[in-house]
Write a protein that holds these residues in place. Structure first.
Motif, PDB file in Angstrom:
ATOM      1  N   ALA A  14       0.822  -1.207   0.000  1.00  0.00           N
ATOM      2  CA  ALA A  14       0.000   0.000   0.000  1.00  0.00           C
ATOM      3  C   ALA A  14       0.855   1.256   0.000  1.00  0.00           C
ATOM      4  CB  ALA A  14      -0.916  -0.010   1.219  1.00  0.00           C
ATOM      5  N   SER A  15       2.103   1.128   0.405  1.00  0.00           N
ATOM      6  CA  SER A  15       2.970   2.303   0.439  1.00  0.00           C
ATOM      7  C   SER A  15       4.341   1.908  -0.085  1.00  0.00           C
ATOM      8  CB  SER A  15       3.070   2.843   1.860  1.00  0.00           C
ATOM      9  OG  SER A  15       3.602   1.852   2.709  1.00  0.00           O
ATOM     10  N   LEU A 118       7.239   6.266  -4.241  1.00  0.00           N
ATOM     11  CA  LEU A 118       8.382   5.799  -3.465  1.00  0.00           C
ATOM     12  C   LEU A 118       8.920   6.879  -2.529  1.00  0.00           C
ATOM     13  CD1 LEU A 118      10.212   3.864  -6.293  1.00  0.00           C
ATOM     14  CD2 LEU A 118       9.137   2.851  -4.279  1.00  0.00           C
ATOM     15  N   PHE A 119       8.817   8.129  -2.945  1.00  0.00           N
ATOM     16  CA  PHE A 119       9.338   9.239  -2.145  1.00  0.00           C
ATOM     17  C   PHE A 119       8.254  10.301  -1.956  1.00  0.00           C
ATOM     18  CE2 PHE A 119      12.976   7.449  -4.510  1.00  0.00           C
ATOM     19  CZ  PHE A 119      13.782   7.085  -3.448  1.00  0.00           C
ATOM     20  N   PRO A 120       7.170   9.974  -1.246  1.00  0.00           N
ATOM     21  CA  PRO A 120       6.052  10.921  -1.134  1.00  0.00           C
ATOM     22  C   PRO A 120       6.420  12.225  -0.428  1.00  0.00           C
ATOM     23  CG  PRO A 120       5.740   9.067   0.357  1.00  0.00           C
ATOM     24  CD  PRO A 120       6.925   8.741  -0.506  1.00  0.00           C
ATOM     25  N   ASP A 124       8.085  16.354  -6.345  1.00  0.00           N
ATOM     26  CA  ASP A 124       8.912  16.527  -7.535  1.00  0.00           C
ATOM     27  C   ASP A 124       8.011  16.806  -8.729  1.00  0.00           C
ATOM     28  OD1 ASP A 124      10.683  16.444  -9.637  1.00  0.00           O
ATOM     29  OD2 ASP A 124      11.625  14.578  -9.026  1.00  0.00           O
ATOM     30  N   PRO A 125       7.822  18.067  -9.077  1.00  0.00           N
ATOM     31  CA  PRO A 125       6.891  18.391 -10.162  1.00  0.00           C
ATOM     32  C   PRO A 125       7.313  17.815 -11.504  1.00  0.00           C
ATOM     33  CG  PRO A 125       8.169  20.322  -9.545  1.00  0.00           C
ATOM     34  CD  PRO A 125       8.478  19.251  -8.531  1.00  0.00           C
ATOM     35  N   PHE A 126       8.573  17.432 -11.670  1.00  0.00           N
ATOM     36  CA  PHE A 126       9.031  16.886 -12.944  1.00  0.00           C
ATOM     37  C   PHE A 126       8.586  15.446 -13.145  1.00  0.00           C
ATOM     38  CE2 PHE A 126      12.104  20.193 -11.824  1.00  0.00           C
ATOM     39  CZ  PHE A 126      11.899  21.033 -12.895  1.00  0.00           C
ATOM     40  N   HIS A 127       8.145  14.777 -12.081  1.00  0.00           N
ATOM     41  CA  HIS A 127       7.720  13.390 -12.197  1.00  0.00           C
ATOM     42  C   HIS A 127       6.232  13.209 -11.957  1.00  0.00           C
ATOM     43  CE1 HIS A 127      12.064  12.763 -11.820  1.00  0.00           C
ATOM     44  NE2 HIS A 127      11.832  11.723 -12.577  1.00  0.00           N
ATOM     45  N   GLY A 135      -5.076  19.696  -5.738  1.00  0.00           N
ATOM     46  CA  GLY A 135      -3.643  19.615  -5.501  1.00  0.00           C
ATOM     47  C   GLY A 135      -3.154  18.206  -5.272  1.00  0.00           C
ATOM     48  N   GLU A 136      -3.963  17.185  -5.611  1.00  0.00           N
ATOM     49  CA  GLU A 136      -3.577  15.796  -5.423  1.00  0.00           C
ATOM     50  C   GLU A 136      -2.875  15.281  -6.675  1.00  0.00           C
ATOM     51  OE1 GLU A 136      -7.358  14.411  -2.705  1.00  0.00           O
ATOM     52  OE2 GLU A 136      -7.571  14.480  -4.887  1.00  0.00           O
TER      53      GLU A 136
END
Length: 164
Positions: A14-15, A118-120, A124-127, A135-136
């Protein structure tokens, strides 16, 4: 380490990354053991995915810095920067091959989405695949209800990935 997933652990997870308390403490390791020996299959998969994503990001940053000052001894053949890039190239070539097209395909198919999962905590707006009006972070939903929907781990599975 076992090939089975951790009992009671969901598949897919889940995460993203396993929590620190799932790792063996460094001071308790014996010869041949790793901090990852007690992780289940799903946790190991996410950890490998995160390491590859981090490697690709670090390699990109190294190359940009190298272009700014290529005459610096750090970037010479025996310099630490050049050796770090060579190690990254070796690992990336195992997965991506030598093709830039293959690297882009892997990024588009997985890491573009996985970065946020993986890195919440590292926005990172580029990904991002997209951001809705709340905003989700969302994935494209090209079906009859075209628009965006929340990204889920299932989007990254080959059997049930996002509709094409």
């Amino acid at each position: 380490m076992t090939d089975q997933q951790t009992p009671g652990a969901p598949w897919p997870p889940a995460s993203g990354l396993p929590s620190r308390d799932r790792m063996k403490p460094a001071e308790s390791l014996r010869w041949g053991e790793t901090p990852f020996d007690d992780l289940g299959r799903a946790e190991l998969l996410r950890l490998v995915q995160a390491y590859h994503l981090a490697l690709a990001s670090a390699d990109s940053a190294l190359r940009q810095v190298c272009l700014q000052d290529p005459a610096n001894p750090f970037w010479e053949a025996d310099g630490q920067g050049r050796r770090a890039m060579a190690r990254a190239d070796t690992l990336k070539t195992l997965v991506d091959g030598d093709s830039a097209e293959a690297r882009m395909h892997i990024d588009r198919q997985f890491y573009r989405a996985a970065a946020g999962l993986l890195f919440p905590s590292l926005a990172d707006p580029f990904h991002d695949w997209g951001v809705n009006d709340k905003g989700e972070w969302c994935a494209p939903n090209p079906g009859p209800d075209w628009g965006y929907r929340p990204v889920e781990w299932q989007d990254l599975l080959p059997e049930s990935g996002a509709p094409k």
